[in-house]
Design a protein around this motif. Sequence first.
Motif, PDB file in Angstrom:
ATOM      1  N   ILE A  16     -34.898  10.737  90.399  1.00 42.84           N
ATOM      2  CA  ILE A  16     -35.843  11.854  90.381  1.00 42.84           C
ATOM      3  C   ILE A  16     -37.042  11.549  91.267  1.00 42.84           C
ATOM      4  O   ILE A  16     -37.485  12.404  92.042  1.00 42.84           O
ATOM      5  N   ARG A  19     -36.059  11.995  94.923  1.00 44.42           N
ATOM      6  CA  ARG A  19     -35.999  13.412  95.297  1.00 44.42           C
ATOM      7  C   ARG A  19     -37.407  13.980  95.459  1.00 44.42           C
ATOM      8  O   ARG A  19     -37.690  14.716  96.399  1.00 44.42           O
ATOM      9  N   PHE A  20     -38.261  13.659  94.505  1.00 39.89           N
ATOM     10  CA  PHE A  20     -39.640  14.147  94.561  1.00 39.89           C
ATOM     11  C   PHE A  20     -40.315  13.647  95.834  1.00 39.89           C
ATOM     12  O   PHE A  20     -40.950  14.419  96.543  1.00 39.89           O
ATOM     13  N   GLU A  23     -39.232  15.553  98.862  1.00 45.26           N
ATOM     14  CA  GLU A  23     -39.838  16.887  98.893  1.00 45.26           C
ATOM     15  C   GLU A  23     -41.318  16.820  99.291  1.00 45.26           C
ATOM     16  O   GLU A  23     -41.851  17.743  99.881  1.00 45.26           O
ATOM     17  N   HIS A  31     -44.993   9.905  94.896  1.00 41.97           N
ATOM     18  CA  HIS A  31     -44.895  10.111  93.454  1.00 41.97           C
ATOM     19  C   HIS A  31     -46.018   9.363  92.732  1.00 41.97           C
ATOM     20  O   HIS A  31     -46.624   9.883  91.791  1.00 41.97           O
ATOM     21  N   VAL A 105     -43.276  21.712  93.300  1.00 38.06           N
ATOM     22  CA  VAL A 105     -42.249  20.766  93.752  1.00 38.06           C
ATOM     23  C   VAL A 105     -41.614  20.069  92.551  1.00 38.06           C
ATOM     24  O   VAL A 105     -40.392  19.938  92.465  1.00 38.06           O
ATOM     25  N   SER A 108     -39.265  22.380  90.859  1.00 38.44           N
ATOM     26  CA  SER A 108     -38.061  22.550  91.656  1.00 38.44           C
ATOM     27  C   SER A 108     -37.112  21.363  91.487  1.00 38.44           C
ATOM     28  O   SER A 108     -35.909  21.534  91.293  1.00 38.44           O
ATOM     29  N   VAL A 109     -37.665  20.155  91.554  1.00 42.25           N
ATOM     30  CA  VAL A 109     -36.842  18.953  91.386  1.00 42.25           C
ATOM     31  C   VAL A 109     -36.242  18.931  89.983  1.00 42.25           C
ATOM     32  O   VAL A 109     -35.056  18.642  89.807  1.00 42.25           O
ATOM     33  N   GLU A 110     -37.054  19.247  88.984  1.00 40.30           N
ATOM     34  CA  GLU A 110     -36.544  19.265  87.608  1.00 40.30           C
ATOM     35  C   GLU A 110     -35.431  20.292  87.453  1.00 40.30           C
ATOM     36  O   GLU A 110     -34.410  20.018  86.808  1.00 40.30           O
ATOM     37  N   GLN A 112     -33.380  21.285  89.790  1.00 41.70           N
ATOM     38  CA  GLN A 112     -32.206  20.729  90.465  1.00 41.70           C
ATOM     39  C   GLN A 112     -31.497  19.719  89.563  1.00 41.70           C
ATOM     40  O   GLN A 112     -30.275  19.737  89.430  1.00 41.70           O
ATOM     41  N   VAL A 113     -32.283  18.853  88.949  1.00 41.03           N
ATOM     42  CA  VAL A 113     -31.731  17.780  88.122  1.00 41.03           C
ATOM     43  C   VAL A 113     -31.082  18.341  86.858  1.00 41.03           C
ATOM     44  O   VAL A 113     -29.992  17.917  86.469  1.00 41.03           O
TER      45      VAL A 113
END
Length: 145
Positions: A16, A19-20, A23, A31, A105, A108-110, A112-113
């Motif tokens: 995660i 990915r973050f 982005e 992060h 963001v 969005s990542v959450e 996706q996951v």
Amino acid sequence: MHSRIGFLTYEISHAIRQRFNREMENMGLTHAQWRALVLLSENENCRQVDLADKLEVKPITLARQVDLLEEAGLVCRKKDHEDRRAYRLELTAKANSIMQELWAVADSVENQVLGILSADEEALLLDLLQRIKAHITEHPFVHGR
């Protein structure tokens, strides 16, 4: 059967964060910097050393992050009136607007996951993780169970 939850949660967390960070590349933030901004937004005007403690990093590690955030115009250091060796940290107006982008963001990542889970599964997972966190926070580690 050997324990796998610690390894699995670490691997998920790492994926995660990656990915973050991908982005966030175009915003120039990591992060770690986002975590610092989030915790600072929840603890406005806190001492730098206290923020390091909340982030579970050494003060010198946070100092470097704060240097970068200050250069980006997102954080302001102010002398602590009670302890002249200490600094208090505040978010700038620029940081407050960037936080909205960061949360978008993160959402969005959450999404996706967690996209493979149904709404009920996602709610159950969140509930279980919150219960585990509360339990390990309330009950200090004792060797051997």
